[in-house]
Write a protein that holds these residues in place. Structure first.
Motif, mmCIF file in Angstrom:
data_model
loop_
_atom_site.group_PDB
_atom_site.id
_atom_site.type_symbol
_atom_site.label_atom_id
_atom_site.label_comp_id
_atom_site.label_asym_id
_atom_site.label_seq_id
_atom_site.Cartn_x
_atom_site.Cartn_y
_atom_site.Cartn_z
ATOM 1 N N TRP A 63 0.829 -1.197 0.000
ATOM 2 C CA TRP A 63 0.000 0.000 0.000
ATOM 3 C C TRP A 63 0.864 1.247 0.000
ATOM 4 N N THR A 65 0.317 5.360 0.772
ATOM 5 C CA THR A 65 -0.617 6.359 1.273
ATOM 6 C C THR A 65 -0.081 7.750 0.958
ATOM 7 N N ARG A 70 -5.247 5.922 0.276
ATOM 8 C CA ARG A 70 -4.435 4.708 0.093
ATOM 9 C C ARG A 70 -4.574 4.193 -1.334
ATOM 10 N N GLU A 72 -3.423 0.837 -3.730
ATOM 11 C CA GLU A 72 -2.879 -0.518 -3.730
ATOM 12 C C GLU A 72 -1.849 -0.609 -4.855
#
Length: 174
Positions: A63, A65, A70, A72
């Motif tokens: 992940w 951020t 967030r 993926e």
């Protein structure tokens, strides 16, 4: 008769009721033994394969951020990507370069497998040299060489979120 499908029944019929009973008994016995032997093996194999696939998928995802959003990332199947994942969790202050990428020095050098991609895509996560992490947020042609680490699965909002100013980006396994 020489019909292979009915050969056993034809021979049983020739031997009367006793032959027919023996033929059916043999068929049912073989089916029962086959089923008893196949079921435990099939279920024993299925569990490790499915858990292995799940583990591989989890290991190939991390992940990122940016601000409070967030993203993926699907990791590349490379040693460099595995080396990067081993560094996580990691938060980096990433300045902007050329209004198309964020970059930062990693705490240690990673294994490289340098290629010249030709086109960089928004969402590409690359390694420049052996220690500079680069997160691209614009698609453009490039003659530079990089080691692929991964790619943001849905980079549509990435450019808007990172902007052209410096930004703190966190990378994690969860």
């Amino acid at each position: 008769m020489r019909d292979h499908k009915f050969g056993l029944l034809t021979h049983a019929h020739a031997g009367g009721t006793r032959g027919l009973t023996r033929a059916f008994g043999l068929l049912f016995g073989l089916a029962a033994v086959s089923e008893a032997n196949a079921s435990p093996l099939s279920s024993a194999r299925a569990a490790p394969e499915s858990s292995s696939i799940t583990a591989q998928q989890a290991a190939s995802r991390i992940w990122m951020t940016v601000r409070d959003t967030r993203f993926e990332i699907t990791l590349a199947n490379t040693q460099a990507a595995r080396d990067f994942a081993a560094l996580l969790p990691l938060s980096l202050d990433m300045p902007d370069l050329n209004n198309n990428e964020k970059h930062a020095e990693l705490p240690k050098a990673l294994t490289t497998n340098v290629t010249r991609p030709g086109t960089i895509h928004s969402g590409d996560l690359m390694l420049y040299g052996s220690q500079t992490l680069v997160a691209f947020y614009v698609t453009f042609p490039s003659s530079y060489s990089y080691t692929r680490l991964g790619r943001v699965d849905d980079p549509a909002a990435l450019a808007r979120l990172v902007g052209s100013d410096d930004v703190r980006i966190s990378f994690s396994k969860q």
